[in-house]
Design an enzyme around this catalytic site. Structure first.
Site, PDB file in Angstrom:
ATOM      1  N   PHE A 182     -12.753   5.033  20.890  1.00 37.12           N
ATOM      2  CA  PHE A 182     -12.770   4.876  19.360  1.00 37.12           C
ATOM      3  C   PHE A 182     -12.151   6.087  18.634  1.00 37.12           C
ATOM      4  CE2 PHE A 182     -16.061   2.220  21.080  1.00 37.12           C
ATOM      5  CZ  PHE A 182     -15.868   0.820  20.316  1.00 37.12           C
TER       6      PHE A 182
ATOM      7  N   LEU B 219     -11.552   4.068   2.297  1.00 32.41           N
ATOM      8  CA  LEU B 219     -11.505   3.029   1.079  1.00 32.41           C
ATOM      9  C   LEU B 219     -10.510   3.964   0.115  1.00 32.41           C
ATOM     10  CD1 LEU B 219     -15.192   2.145   0.093  1.00 32.41           C
ATOM     11  CD2 LEU B 219     -13.250   0.880   0.802  1.00 32.41           C
TER      12      LEU B 219
ATOM     13  N   GLY C 273      -3.307   3.123  -0.094  1.00 31.86           N
ATOM     14  CA  GLY C 273      -2.109   3.938   0.311  1.00 31.86           C
ATOM     15  C   GLY C 273      -1.128   2.886   0.756  1.00 31.86           C
TER      16      GLY C 273
ATOM     17  N   CYS D 149      -2.774   1.446  16.685  1.00 33.86           N
ATOM     18  CA  CYS D 149      -3.872   0.940  16.805  1.00 33.86           C
ATOM     19  C   CYS D 149      -4.036  -0.460  15.874  1.00 33.86           C
ATOM     20  CB  CYS D 149      -5.234   1.593  16.932  1.00 33.86           C
ATOM     21  SG  CYS D 149      -5.190   2.679  18.196  1.00 33.86           S
TER      22      CYS D 149
END
Ligand code: NAI
Length: 458
Positions: free
Chosen positions: A151, A252, A255, A262
Protein backbone atom coordinates in the site's frame (compact mmCIF):
# COMPACT_ATOMS: atom_id res chain seq x y z
CA UNK A 1 14.82 -14.18 7.79
CA UNK A 2 16.31 -14.81 4.34
CA UNK A 3 14.22 -13.02 1.77
CA UNK A 4 14.46 -12.74 -2.01
CA UNK A 5 12.64 -10.06 -3.97
CA UNK A 6 12.11 -10.41 -7.70
CA UNK A 7 11.82 -6.98 -9.31
CA UNK A 8 13.74 -3.95 -8.05
CA UNK A 9 11.37 -1.16 -9.10
CA UNK A 10 9.61 1.31 -6.79
CA UNK A 11 8.00 -1.47 -4.76
CA UNK A 12 10.70 -4.17 -4.89
CA UNK A 13 13.55 -1.84 -4.09
CA UNK A 14 11.69 -0.11 -1.27
CA UNK A 15 10.49 -3.43 0.17
CA UNK A 16 13.99 -4.88 -0.03
CA UNK A 17 15.70 -1.91 1.60
CA UNK A 18 13.07 -1.62 4.35
CA UNK A 19 13.08 -5.35 5.18
CA UNK A 20 16.89 -5.19 5.38
CA UNK A 21 16.59 -2.20 7.69
CA UNK A 22 14.32 -4.33 9.92
CA UNK A 23 17.17 -6.85 10.20
CA UNK A 24 16.30 -9.41 7.51
CA UNK A 25 18.80 -10.60 4.89
CA UNK A 26 17.52 -9.55 1.50
CA UNK A 27 18.58 -10.32 -2.05
CA UNK A 28 16.87 -8.19 -4.73
CA UNK A 29 16.92 -9.55 -8.26
CA UNK A 30 15.97 -7.68 -11.42
CA UNK A 31 16.34 -8.81 -15.03
CA UNK A 32 17.41 -5.31 -15.99
CA UNK A 33 21.19 -5.57 -15.70
CA UNK A 34 21.76 -1.83 -16.11
CA UNK A 35 19.34 -1.17 -13.25
CA UNK A 36 21.18 -3.60 -10.97
CA UNK A 37 24.58 -2.18 -11.95
CA UNK A 38 23.33 1.34 -11.18
CA UNK A 39 21.96 0.31 -7.78
CA UNK A 40 25.20 -1.47 -6.90
CA UNK A 41 27.09 1.71 -7.70
CA UNK A 42 24.59 3.51 -5.45
CA UNK A 43 22.81 5.41 -8.20
CA UNK A 44 19.16 4.54 -7.79
CA UNK A 45 17.12 4.24 -10.99
CA UNK A 46 14.11 5.84 -9.28
CA UNK A 47 13.76 8.99 -7.20
CA UNK A 48 12.24 8.24 -3.83
CA UNK A 49 12.96 10.33 -0.71
CA UNK A 50 15.20 8.55 1.86
CA UNK A 51 15.61 5.43 -0.28
CA UNK A 52 19.17 6.12 -1.42
CA UNK A 53 20.50 6.35 2.15
CA UNK A 54 18.58 3.28 3.22
CA UNK A 55 19.96 1.21 0.32
CA UNK A 56 23.53 2.43 0.92
CA UNK A 57 23.37 1.74 4.66
CA UNK A 58 22.10 -1.80 4.21
CA UNK A 59 24.52 -2.57 1.36
CA UNK A 60 27.34 -1.45 3.67
CA UNK A 61 26.32 -3.84 6.44
CA UNK A 62 25.71 -6.72 3.99
CA UNK A 63 22.04 -7.17 4.84
CA UNK A 64 21.07 -6.14 1.32
CA UNK A 65 22.45 -7.54 -1.94
CA UNK A 66 21.53 -7.26 -5.61
CA UNK A 67 21.76 -9.56 -8.60
CA UNK A 68 20.37 -9.79 -12.13
CA UNK A 69 20.32 -13.59 -12.21
CA UNK A 70 18.02 -16.15 -10.61
CA UNK A 71 19.59 -19.51 -9.73
CA UNK A 72 21.01 -21.28 -6.71
CA UNK A 73 21.29 -17.84 -5.05
CA UNK A 74 17.59 -18.12 -4.06
CA UNK A 75 17.54 -21.70 -2.79
CA UNK A 76 18.02 -20.81 0.88
CA UNK A 77 15.35 -18.09 0.88
CA UNK A 78 12.39 -18.62 3.21
CA UNK A 79 10.25 -16.09 1.37
CA UNK A 80 10.46 -15.20 -2.33
CA UNK A 81 8.50 -12.06 -3.16
CA UNK A 82 7.34 -11.28 -6.68
CA UNK A 83 7.31 -7.48 -7.08
CA UNK A 84 7.32 -7.16 -10.86
CA UNK A 85 5.09 -4.91 -12.94
CA UNK A 86 1.45 -5.71 -13.74
CA UNK A 87 0.60 -3.26 -16.54
CA UNK A 88 -2.86 -2.83 -18.07
CA UNK A 89 -3.94 -4.81 -21.09
CA UNK A 90 -6.04 -3.21 -23.81
CA UNK A 91 -9.24 -4.67 -22.26
CA UNK A 92 -8.43 -3.08 -18.88
CA UNK A 93 -7.49 -6.33 -17.16
CA UNK A 94 -3.86 -6.71 -16.12
CA UNK A 95 -1.05 -8.29 -18.04
CA UNK A 96 0.10 -11.10 -15.76
CA UNK A 97 2.98 -12.14 -18.01
CA UNK A 98 5.72 -10.55 -15.86
CA UNK A 99 4.40 -12.32 -12.76
CA UNK A 100 4.13 -15.60 -14.67
CA UNK A 101 7.66 -15.31 -16.06
CA UNK A 102 9.06 -14.47 -12.63
CA UNK A 103 7.21 -17.48 -11.15
CA UNK A 104 8.54 -19.78 -13.90
CA UNK A 105 12.06 -18.46 -13.31
CA UNK A 106 12.03 -18.99 -9.54
CA UNK A 107 10.15 -22.31 -9.54
CA UNK A 108 13.08 -24.68 -10.23
CA UNK A 109 15.31 -23.02 -7.63
CA UNK A 110 12.96 -22.75 -4.64
CA UNK A 111 14.10 -24.46 -1.45
CA UNK A 112 11.76 -26.98 0.17
CA UNK A 113 10.71 -24.62 2.93
CA UNK A 114 10.23 -21.57 0.69
CA UNK A 115 6.96 -19.75 0.20
CA UNK A 116 6.34 -17.48 -2.78
CA UNK A 117 4.62 -14.19 -1.95
CA UNK A 118 2.92 -12.01 -4.53
CA UNK A 119 3.59 -8.36 -3.71
CA UNK A 120 2.59 -7.08 -7.14
CA UNK A 121 -1.00 -5.88 -7.45
CA UNK A 122 -2.75 -8.80 -9.12
CA UNK A 123 -6.23 -9.78 -10.13
CA UNK A 124 -8.48 -12.01 -8.03
CA UNK A 125 -7.36 -15.62 -8.15
CA UNK A 126 -3.74 -14.98 -9.19
CA UNK A 127 -2.10 -16.53 -6.11
CA UNK A 128 -3.98 -19.78 -6.72
CA UNK A 129 -3.14 -19.68 -10.44
CA UNK A 130 0.57 -19.06 -9.76
CA UNK A 131 0.62 -21.84 -7.18
CA UNK A 132 -0.80 -24.28 -9.75
CA UNK A 133 1.81 -23.11 -12.26
CA UNK A 134 4.70 -23.65 -9.85
CA UNK A 135 3.33 -27.02 -8.72
CA UNK A 136 3.16 -28.10 -12.39
CA UNK A 137 6.76 -27.01 -13.01
CA UNK A 138 8.16 -28.62 -9.85
CA UNK A 139 5.83 -31.55 -9.48
CA UNK A 140 5.82 -30.67 -5.77
CA UNK A 141 2.48 -29.95 -4.10
CA UNK A 142 4.05 -28.61 -0.91
CA UNK A 143 4.82 -25.22 -2.39
CA UNK A 144 2.74 -22.36 -1.07
CA UNK A 145 1.90 -19.03 -2.72
CA UNK A 146 0.67 -16.16 -0.55
CA UNK A 147 -0.55 -12.64 -1.27
CA UNK A 148 0.85 -9.63 0.53
CA UNK A 149 -0.33 -6.51 -1.33
CA UNK A 150 1.62 -3.31 -0.92
CA UNK A 151 0.00 0.00 0.00
CA UNK A 152 3.00 2.34 -0.14
CA UNK A 153 2.75 5.55 -2.14
CA UNK A 154 5.47 6.81 -4.41
CA UNK A 155 6.98 9.95 -2.94
CA UNK A 156 6.64 8.63 0.61
CA UNK A 157 7.37 4.97 -0.05
CA UNK A 158 9.93 4.44 2.72
CA UNK A 159 7.81 6.18 5.33
CA UNK A 160 4.68 4.31 4.22
CA UNK A 161 6.45 0.95 4.33
CA UNK A 162 7.97 1.59 7.75
CA UNK A 163 4.79 3.06 9.24
CA UNK A 164 1.96 1.17 7.57
CA UNK A 165 -1.70 1.61 8.49
CA UNK A 166 -2.06 -2.15 8.24
CA UNK A 167 -0.43 -5.23 6.80
CA UNK A 168 -2.54 -7.65 4.80
CA UNK A 169 -1.42 -11.27 4.76
CA UNK A 170 -3.37 -13.43 2.34
CA UNK A 171 -2.56 -17.10 2.78
CA UNK A 172 -4.56 -20.24 2.05
CA UNK A 173 -2.19 -22.39 4.08
CA UNK A 174 -0.74 -22.04 7.52
CA UNK A 175 2.93 -22.35 6.51
CA UNK A 176 3.18 -19.16 4.48
CA UNK A 177 1.00 -17.24 6.94
CA UNK A 178 3.32 -18.12 9.82
CA UNK A 179 6.38 -17.02 7.82
CA UNK A 180 4.82 -13.70 6.86
CA UNK A 181 3.67 -13.04 10.44
CA UNK A 182 7.27 -13.61 11.54
CA UNK A 183 8.60 -11.33 8.81
CA UNK A 184 6.42 -8.46 10.01
CA UNK A 185 6.66 -9.25 13.74
CA UNK A 186 8.37 -5.92 14.50
CA UNK A 187 5.35 -4.06 13.09
CA UNK A 188 2.81 -6.18 14.97
CA UNK A 189 4.73 -5.55 18.21
CA UNK A 190 4.38 -1.81 17.51
CA UNK A 191 0.61 -2.20 17.26
CA UNK A 192 0.23 -2.17 13.47
CA UNK A 193 -2.92 -4.17 12.62
CA UNK A 194 -2.01 -7.35 10.74
CA UNK A 195 -4.98 -8.74 8.85
CA UNK A 196 -4.72 -12.46 8.18
CA UNK A 197 -7.04 -13.60 5.45
CA UNK A 198 -7.28 -15.68 2.27
CA UNK A 199 -5.34 -14.90 -0.90
CA UNK A 200 -8.44 -13.88 -2.86
CA UNK A 201 -9.56 -11.49 -0.09
CA UNK A 202 -6.08 -9.95 0.01
CA UNK A 203 -6.10 -9.49 -3.76
CA UNK A 204 -9.49 -7.78 -3.65
CA UNK A 205 -8.60 -5.62 -0.63
CA UNK A 206 -5.83 -3.98 -2.63
CA UNK A 207 -8.05 -3.23 -5.63
CA UNK A 208 -11.08 -2.14 -3.63
CA UNK A 209 -8.93 0.18 -1.49
CA UNK A 210 -7.31 1.84 -4.52
CA UNK A 211 -10.62 2.11 -6.36
CA UNK A 212 -12.15 3.81 -3.31
CA UNK A 213 -9.30 6.33 -3.03
CA UNK A 214 -9.55 7.06 -6.76
CA UNK A 215 -13.31 7.60 -6.31
CA UNK A 216 -12.55 10.18 -3.60
CA UNK A 217 -10.33 12.05 -6.05
CA UNK A 218 -12.92 11.82 -8.83
CA UNK A 219 -15.62 12.99 -6.43
CA UNK A 220 -13.75 16.07 -5.22
CA UNK A 221 -12.87 16.95 -8.82
CA UNK A 222 -16.59 16.98 -9.64
CA UNK A 223 -17.32 18.98 -6.50
CA UNK A 224 -14.66 21.45 -7.67
CA UNK A 225 -16.49 21.85 -10.99
CA UNK A 226 -19.72 22.40 -9.08
CA UNK A 227 -18.02 25.01 -6.89
CA UNK A 228 -16.93 26.89 -10.01
CA UNK A 229 -20.50 26.95 -11.26
CA UNK A 230 -21.91 27.95 -7.89
CA UNK A 231 -19.15 30.50 -7.14
CA UNK A 232 -18.18 28.51 -4.06
CA UNK A 233 -14.67 27.59 -2.90
CA UNK A 234 -13.71 23.92 -3.05
CA UNK A 235 -10.88 24.49 -0.56
CA UNK A 236 -13.41 25.38 2.14
CA UNK A 237 -15.86 22.68 1.04
CA UNK A 238 -13.24 19.91 1.11
CA UNK A 239 -11.94 21.12 4.47
CA UNK A 240 -15.43 20.99 5.91
CA UNK A 241 -15.97 17.51 4.49
CA UNK A 242 -12.59 16.19 5.58
CA UNK A 243 -13.04 17.23 9.20
CA UNK A 244 -15.72 14.54 9.42
CA UNK A 245 -13.76 11.54 10.72
CA UNK A 246 -15.99 9.21 8.68
CA UNK A 247 -14.73 10.93 5.53
CA UNK A 248 -11.17 12.04 6.39
CA UNK A 249 -9.10 14.72 4.68
CA UNK A 250 -6.93 12.53 2.46
CA UNK A 251 -7.48 12.53 -1.31
CA UNK A 252 -9.83 15.50 -1.18
CA UNK A 253 -7.70 18.00 -3.12
CA UNK A 254 -8.92 18.66 -6.64
CA UNK A 255 -6.41 18.47 -9.45
CA UNK A 256 -5.89 17.51 -13.07
CA UNK A 257 -7.19 13.94 -12.65
CA UNK A 258 -5.37 11.04 -11.04
CA UNK A 259 -2.44 9.39 -12.77
CA UNK A 260 0.57 7.31 -11.82
CA UNK A 261 1.38 3.65 -11.91
CA UNK A 262 -1.50 2.51 -9.70
CA UNK A 263 -4.86 4.31 -9.76
CA UNK A 264 -5.46 4.28 -13.53
CA UNK A 265 -4.47 0.66 -14.00
CA UNK A 266 -5.96 -0.56 -10.73
CA UNK A 267 -9.35 1.04 -11.40
CA UNK A 268 -9.39 -0.49 -14.89
CA UNK A 269 -8.46 -3.88 -13.41
CA UNK A 270 -11.13 -3.57 -10.70
CA UNK A 271 -13.73 -2.84 -13.35
CA UNK A 272 -12.48 -5.82 -15.38
CA UNK A 273 -12.79 -8.10 -12.33
CA UNK A 274 -16.38 -6.88 -11.88
CA UNK A 275 -17.19 -7.69 -15.50
CA UNK A 276 -15.54 -11.11 -15.21
CA UNK A 277 -17.68 -12.06 -12.22
CA UNK A 278 -20.82 -10.54 -13.75
CA UNK A 279 -20.91 -7.83 -11.06
CA UNK A 280 -20.23 -4.58 -12.94
CA UNK A 281 -18.51 -1.93 -10.82
CA UNK A 282 -20.46 0.91 -12.39
CA UNK A 283 -19.19 3.64 -10.05
CA UNK A 284 -15.63 2.82 -10.99
CA UNK A 285 -16.46 2.34 -14.70
CA UNK A 286 -17.87 5.89 -14.75
CA UNK A 287 -14.92 7.27 -12.82
CA UNK A 288 -12.42 5.86 -15.34
CA UNK A 289 -14.08 7.73 -18.23
CA UNK A 290 -14.53 10.94 -16.21
CA UNK A 291 -10.91 10.99 -15.15
CA UNK A 292 -9.62 10.79 -18.71
CA UNK A 293 -12.15 13.37 -19.87
CA UNK A 294 -11.00 15.74 -17.14
CA UNK A 295 -7.45 15.80 -18.50
CA UNK A 296 -8.76 16.64 -21.99
CA UNK A 297 -11.09 19.31 -20.62
CA UNK A 298 -8.27 20.93 -18.69
CA UNK A 299 -6.15 21.02 -21.85
CA UNK A 300 -9.06 22.72 -23.65
CA UNK A 301 -9.27 25.23 -20.83
CA UNK A 302 -5.62 26.23 -21.35
CA UNK A 303 -6.32 26.69 -25.07
CA UNK A 304 -9.36 28.83 -24.24
CA UNK A 305 -7.29 31.02 -21.96
CA UNK A 306 -4.76 31.51 -24.75
CA UNK A 307 -7.48 32.69 -27.11
CA UNK A 308 -5.64 31.98 -30.33
CA UNK A 309 -3.21 29.22 -29.43
CA UNK A 310 -1.34 29.03 -32.75
CA UNK A 311 2.15 30.43 -32.13
CA UNK A 312 1.57 30.71 -28.39
CA UNK A 313 4.05 29.61 -25.76
CA UNK A 314 3.05 27.71 -22.61
CA UNK A 315 5.29 26.72 -19.72
CA UNK A 316 4.36 23.59 -17.80
CA UNK A 317 5.61 23.53 -14.22
CA UNK A 318 5.68 19.92 -13.06
CA UNK A 319 5.20 16.93 -15.31
CA UNK A 320 5.44 14.03 -12.80
CA UNK A 321 2.07 12.53 -11.95
CA UNK A 322 2.47 13.86 -8.43
CA UNK A 323 5.08 15.56 -6.26
CA UNK A 324 8.15 13.81 -4.80
CA UNK A 325 8.44 11.28 -7.57
CA UNK A 326 9.99 11.14 -11.03
CA UNK A 327 7.28 8.73 -12.20
CA UNK A 328 5.58 9.84 -15.40
CA UNK A 329 3.23 6.86 -15.78
CA UNK A 330 -0.21 8.15 -16.85
CA UNK A 331 0.70 11.67 -15.70
CA UNK A 332 -1.80 14.40 -16.67
CA UNK A 333 1.03 16.08 -18.62
CA UNK A 334 1.00 13.17 -21.08
CA UNK A 335 -2.61 13.94 -22.00
CA UNK A 336 -2.42 17.75 -21.81
CA UNK A 337 0.90 18.60 -23.51
CA UNK A 338 0.25 16.77 -26.83
CA UNK A 339 -3.10 18.60 -27.14
CA UNK A 340 -1.34 21.94 -26.74
CA UNK A 341 1.34 21.02 -29.28
CA UNK A 342 -1.32 19.80 -31.71
CA UNK A 343 -2.96 23.23 -31.46
CA UNK A 344 0.30 24.91 -32.47
CA UNK A 345 1.55 25.92 -29.04
CA UNK A 346 5.25 25.85 -28.16
CA UNK A 347 5.55 23.99 -24.86
CA UNK A 348 8.38 24.49 -22.40
CA UNK A 349 8.66 22.59 -19.17
CA UNK A 350 10.37 22.26 -15.84
CA UNK A 351 10.19 19.44 -13.31
CA UNK A 352 12.57 19.08 -10.35
CA UNK A 353 12.93 15.30 -10.77
CA UNK A 354 11.02 13.92 -13.76
CA UNK A 355 12.84 15.69 -16.60
CA UNK A 356 14.78 12.62 -17.72
CA UNK A 357 11.74 10.33 -17.93
CA UNK A 358 9.44 13.06 -19.22
CA UNK A 359 11.74 14.24 -22.00
CA UNK A 360 11.63 10.77 -23.57
CA UNK A 361 7.84 10.69 -23.43
CA UNK A 362 7.34 14.29 -24.54
CA UNK A 363 10.10 14.78 -27.11
CA UNK A 364 8.67 17.99 -28.60
CA UNK A 365 8.92 19.90 -25.33
CA UNK A 366 11.79 22.27 -24.53
CA UNK A 367 13.20 21.46 -21.08
CA UNK A 368 14.71 23.84 -18.56
CA UNK A 369 16.48 23.40 -15.22
CA UNK A 370 14.97 26.56 -13.79
CA UNK A 371 11.25 27.44 -13.69
CA UNK A 372 11.98 31.13 -14.40
CA UNK A 373 14.04 30.38 -17.50
CA UNK A 374 11.31 28.01 -18.62
CA UNK A 375 8.81 30.88 -18.26
CA UNK A 376 10.77 33.25 -20.47
CA UNK A 377 8.38 35.02 -22.87
CA UNK A 378 5.57 32.57 -22.11
CA UNK A 379 1.96 33.47 -22.65
CA UNK A 380 0.74 31.15 -19.92
CA UNK A 381 2.21 29.13 -17.09
CA UNK A 382 0.45 25.95 -16.03
CA UNK A 383 1.21 24.26 -12.69
CA UNK A 384 0.47 20.55 -13.10
CA UNK A 385 2.40 18.93 -10.21
CA UNK A 386 2.17 19.98 -6.58
CA UNK A 387 5.94 20.30 -5.93
CA UNK A 388 6.57 22.34 -2.77
CA UNK A 389 9.03 24.52 -4.74
CA UNK A 390 6.13 25.86 -6.81
CA UNK A 391 4.31 27.08 -3.70
CA UNK A 392 7.25 29.38 -3.10
CA UNK A 393 7.65 30.72 -6.64
CA UNK A 394 8.97 34.27 -6.86
CA UNK A 395 5.93 35.70 -8.60
CA UNK A 396 7.59 39.02 -9.53
CA UNK A 397 10.37 37.12 -11.26
CA UNK A 398 7.84 34.90 -13.00
CA UNK A 399 5.64 37.80 -14.11
CA UNK A 400 8.74 39.68 -15.29
CA UNK A 401 9.88 36.72 -17.40
CA UNK A 402 6.52 36.19 -19.13
CA UNK A 403 5.21 38.01 -22.18
CA UNK A 404 1.61 37.04 -21.33
CA UNK A 405 -0.14 37.21 -18.00
CA UNK A 406 -1.94 33.94 -17.43
CA UNK A 407 -1.08 31.66 -14.52
CA UNK A 408 -3.10 28.45 -14.50
CA UNK A 409 -2.77 26.59 -11.22
CA UNK A 410 -4.28 23.12 -11.56
CA UNK A 411 -3.13 22.22 -8.03
CA UNK A 412 -4.40 25.29 -6.17
CA UNK A 413 -0.91 25.88 -4.74
CA UNK A 414 -1.09 29.66 -4.85
CA UNK A 415 -3.51 32.25 -3.59
CA UNK A 416 -5.44 34.45 -5.91
CA UNK A 417 -4.53 37.66 -4.06
CA UNK A 418 -0.79 36.98 -4.38
CA UNK A 419 -0.94 36.14 -8.05
CA UNK A 420 -3.21 39.03 -8.97
CA UNK A 421 -1.04 41.47 -6.97
CA UNK A 422 1.75 40.65 -9.42
CA UNK A 423 -0.33 41.69 -12.40
CA UNK A 424 -1.15 38.15 -13.47
CA UNK A 425 -4.47 36.64 -14.39
CA UNK A 426 -5.07 33.63 -12.15
CA UNK A 427 -6.98 30.47 -13.05
CA UNK A 428 -7.32 27.80 -10.39
CA UNK A 429 -9.62 24.85 -9.74
CA UNK A 430 -12.96 25.02 -7.97
CA UNK A 431 -12.56 28.53 -6.64
CA UNK A 432 -14.84 31.48 -7.35
CA UNK A 433 -14.26 33.10 -10.72
CA UNK A 434 -14.54 36.57 -9.20
CA UNK A 435 -11.39 35.81 -7.24
CA UNK A 436 -9.65 34.33 -10.20
CA UNK A 437 -10.09 36.98 -12.91
CA UNK A 438 -9.54 40.38 -11.44
CA UNK A 439 -7.29 42.21 -13.86
CA UNK A 440 -7.41 42.67 -17.59
CA UNK A 441 -4.54 41.26 -19.62
CA UNK A 442 -1.48 43.44 -19.96
CA UNK A 443 -1.53 45.71 -22.99
CA UNK A 444 -0.09 43.83 -25.94
CA UNK A 445 0.21 40.53 -24.08
CA UNK A 446 -1.57 37.27 -24.73
CA UNK A 447 -1.40 35.40 -27.96
CA UNK A 448 -4.27 37.19 -29.70
CA UNK A 449 -2.76 40.57 -28.92
CA UNK A 450 0.68 39.51 -30.10
CA UNK A 451 -0.61 38.16 -33.36
CA UNK A 452 -2.55 41.35 -33.99
CA UNK A 453 0.56 43.46 -33.43
CA UNK A 454 2.69 41.24 -35.65
CA UNK A 455 0.08 41.41 -38.42
CA UNK A 456 -0.36 45.19 -38.43
CA UNK A 457 1.94 47.19 -40.74
CA UNK A 458 4.52 49.23 -38.87
P1 NAI B 1 8.36 -1.09 -11.70
O1 NAI B 1 8.03 -1.13 -13.13
O2 NAI B 1 8.95 0.14 -11.10
O3 NAI B 1 9.35 -2.30 -11.34
C1 NAI B 1 9.18 -3.60 -11.79
C2 NAI B 1 10.57 -4.22 -11.94
O4 NAI B 1 10.45 -5.60 -12.18
C3 NAI B 1 11.37 -3.63 -13.10
O5 NAI B 1 12.60 -3.12 -12.64
C4 NAI B 1 11.57 -4.84 -14.04
O6 NAI B 1 12.84 -4.82 -14.71
C5 NAI B 1 11.49 -5.99 -13.06
N1 NAI B 1 11.13 -7.27 -13.66
C6 NAI B 1 10.16 -7.53 -14.57
N2 NAI B 1 10.14 -8.84 -14.86
C7 NAI B 1 11.10 -9.42 -14.12
C8 NAI B 1 11.56 -10.75 -13.95
N3 NAI B 1 11.02 -11.77 -14.64
N4 NAI B 1 12.60 -10.98 -13.12
C9 NAI B 1 13.16 -9.98 -12.44
N5 NAI B 1 12.76 -8.70 -12.53
C10 NAI B 1 11.74 -8.42 -13.36
O7 NAI B 1 7.01 -1.47 -10.94
P2 NAI B 1 6.53 -0.99 -9.50
O8 NAI B 1 5.99 0.37 -9.57
O9 NAI B 1 7.57 -1.32 -8.50
O10 NAI B 1 5.26 -1.95 -9.29
C11 NAI B 1 5.41 -3.34 -9.07
C12 NAI B 1 4.06 -3.89 -8.65
O11 NAI B 1 3.67 -3.29 -7.40
C13 NAI B 1 2.91 -3.61 -9.62
O12 NAI B 1 2.02 -4.68 -9.60
C14 NAI B 1 2.25 -2.38 -9.02
O13 NAI B 1 0.90 -2.29 -9.37
C15 NAI B 1 2.40 -2.66 -7.53
N6 NAI B 1 2.39 -1.49 -6.70
C16 NAI B 1 3.03 -0.35 -7.10
C17 NAI B 1 3.03 0.76 -6.28
C18 NAI B 1 3.72 2.01 -6.72
O14 NAI B 1 3.50 3.05 -6.09
N7 NAI B 1 4.58 1.99 -7.75
C19 NAI B 1 2.36 0.76 -4.98
C20 NAI B 1 1.76 -0.49 -4.63
C21 NAI B 1 1.77 -1.56 -5.48
Amino acid sequence: MKVVIIGAGYVGLTTGACLAELGHHVLCIDIDEARIAAIKSRKLPVYEPDLENLVARNLDCNRLAFSHAIGSNISDAELVFLAVGTPSRADGDIDLSYVETAARNVAPHLGEQAAVVIKSTVTAGTAKYIRDLIVRIRGDRAIDVASNPEFLREGSAVRDFMKPDRIVIGADRNASQVKLVELYAAFERRGVPVLKTTTINAELIKYAANAFLALKIGFINQVADLCEGAEADVVAVSEGMGLDSRIGRAFLSPGPGYGGSCFPKDTRAFAAIGRRYGQPQSLVETLIGDNELRKTNLADRILEELGNPEGGRVTILGTAFKANTDDMREAAALAIVPKLIEAGVEVRAHDPKARFQASRLLPDVLWYDCPYEASDASDAIVILTEWEDYRRLDLSRLAGAMRGDCLIDYRNLLTSDDVVAHGLHYVSIGRPKALARTRPRKQGSGVSARIKIAASPS
